[in-house]
Design a protein around this motif. Structure first.
Motif, short mmCIF file in Angstrom:
data_model
loop_
_atom_site.label_atom_id
_atom_site.label_comp_id
_atom_site.label_asym_id
_atom_site.label_seq_id
_atom_site.Cartn_x
_atom_site.Cartn_y
_atom_site.Cartn_z
N GLU A 34 0.85 -1.18 0.00
CA GLU A 34 0.00 0.00 0.00
C GLU A 34 0.89 1.24 0.00
O GLU A 34 2.08 1.16 0.32
N PHE A 35 0.31 2.39 -0.33
CA PHE A 35 1.07 3.63 -0.42
C PHE A 35 0.20 4.76 0.10
O PHE A 35 -0.71 5.23 -0.59
N ILE A 36 0.44 5.16 1.35
CA ILE A 36 -0.37 6.21 1.99
C ILE A 36 0.56 7.22 2.63
O ILE A 36 1.52 6.86 3.30
N ASN A 37 0.25 8.50 2.43
CA ASN A 37 1.06 9.58 2.98
C ASN A 37 2.53 9.47 2.58
O ASN A 37 3.43 9.74 3.37
N GLY A 38 2.76 9.04 1.34
CA GLY A 38 4.12 8.96 0.84
C GLY A 38 4.94 7.82 1.38
O GLY A 38 6.16 7.80 1.22
N ARG A 39 4.30 6.85 2.03
CA ARG A 39 5.03 5.73 2.63
C ARG A 39 4.49 4.40 2.13
O ARG A 39 3.28 4.23 1.96
N ILE A 40 5.40 3.48 1.92
CA ILE A 40 5.01 2.13 1.49
C ILE A 40 4.73 1.28 2.73
O ILE A 40 5.48 1.32 3.70
N GLY A 41 3.65 0.51 2.69
CA GLY A 41 3.34 -0.44 3.75
C GLY A 41 3.07 -1.80 3.15
O GLY A 41 2.60 -1.92 2.02
N GLU A 42 3.37 -2.83 3.90
CA GLU A 42 3.17 -4.21 3.45
C GLU A 42 2.01 -4.82 4.22
O GLU A 42 2.02 -4.86 5.44
N LYS A 43 1.00 -5.29 3.49
CA LYS A 43 -0.14 -5.95 4.14
C LYS A 43 0.20 -7.40 4.40
O LYS A 43 0.67 -8.11 3.51
N ARG A 44 -0.04 -7.83 5.62
CA ARG A 44 0.21 -9.23 5.97
C ARG A 44 -0.84 -10.14 5.34
O ARG A 44 -1.99 -9.76 5.15
N VAL A 45 -0.43 -11.35 5.03
CA VAL A 45 -1.36 -12.35 4.53
C VAL A 45 -2.33 -12.71 5.65
O VAL A 45 -1.91 -13.01 6.77
N PRO A 46 -3.64 -12.66 5.41
CA PRO A 46 -4.60 -12.91 6.49
C PRO A 46 -4.60 -14.34 6.98
O PRO A 46 -4.31 -15.27 6.22
N ASP A 47 -4.92 -14.52 8.27
CA ASP A 47 -5.02 -15.86 8.84
C ASP A 47 -6.45 -16.38 8.73
O ASP A 47 -7.34 -15.70 8.21
N GLY A 48 -6.67 -17.59 9.23
CA GLY A 48 -7.98 -18.22 9.11
C GLY A 48 -9.09 -17.46 9.82
O GLY A 48 -10.20 -17.35 9.30
#
Length: 204
Positions: A34-48
């Motif tokens: 993701e890219f919000i406020n000029g910063r890259i973020g990594e979304k974790r793979v969701p669990d069950g």
């Protein structure tokens, strides 16, 4: 849930999209950025449990009306001039809203975005900061009427609604937080009530 990277003020949204596309193709773990406020973020793979929560919410959202759907992981263009990129866990919108738009779609027509926090074993990390602090601002700036945060860390549900109009203060004017087990109203244009008792089954 997102993992924050160091600020990259010189990164353009076009450069981010190239990085996100390359990462999605090359990563064995299906990393989503993701890219919000000029910063890259990594979304974790969701669990069950995360998946169970989203399935439960999809069933509830079917009460909104025929033709409505809770789209999972659809990328949205956010913030001023659509220079942000987010992947909500869910986006409630009429079927057909995202047809032909590709990986990153305009948020027009989205009634509600949903985030379900994931667990973070690193106590020094601010991986959920975006869900709790930055995304309410970004979703409100985009004019999305309702933002629902299901927070498994403190077993609460927070409903953000009534975004400030363009040119006004940022964020949502109404924020209502309840503990798992209580009923909570998702205001119009969603217009349903959630009994959150079942969410107690999906926390550690």
């Amino acid at each position: 849930m997102t993992v924050m990277a160091e600020p990259m003020s010189q990164l353009t949204v076009e450069q981010f999209e190239k990085i996100a596309d390359f990462t999605a193709k090359e990563s064995d773990d299906a990393v989503r950025l993701e890219f919000i406020n000029g910063r890259i973020g990594e979304k974790r793979v969701p669990d069950g449990d995360h998946g169970e929560i989203m399935s439960w919410l999809q069933e509830r959202c079917m009460q909104v009306g025929a033709g409505m759907w809770l789209f999972g992981e659809q990328g949205l263009k956010l913030a001023s001039y659509r220079k942000g990129r987010a992947r909500p866990d869910g986006s409630l919108a009429p079927r057909g809203t995202f047809a032909g738009q590709g990986e990153w779609a305009n948020p027009d027509g989205v009634l509600m975005t949903v985030e379900v926090t994931s667990y973070d074993s690193d106590s020094d990390s601010d991986t959920d900061k975006r869900d709790r602090e930055e995304k309410p601002l970004a979703y409100a700036d985009a004019g999305i009427p309702v933002y629902l945060l299901i927070d498994r860390d403190d077993s609460t549900v927070t409903v953000h609604s009534d975004p400030h109009p363009d040119g006004g203060s940022r964020g949502y004017r109404d924020v209502h937080k309840v503990a798992f087990g209580a009923e909570v109203v998702l205001p119009d244009p969603v217009g349903i009530t959630l009994d959150t008792e079942v969410l107690k089954n999906y926390v550690r």
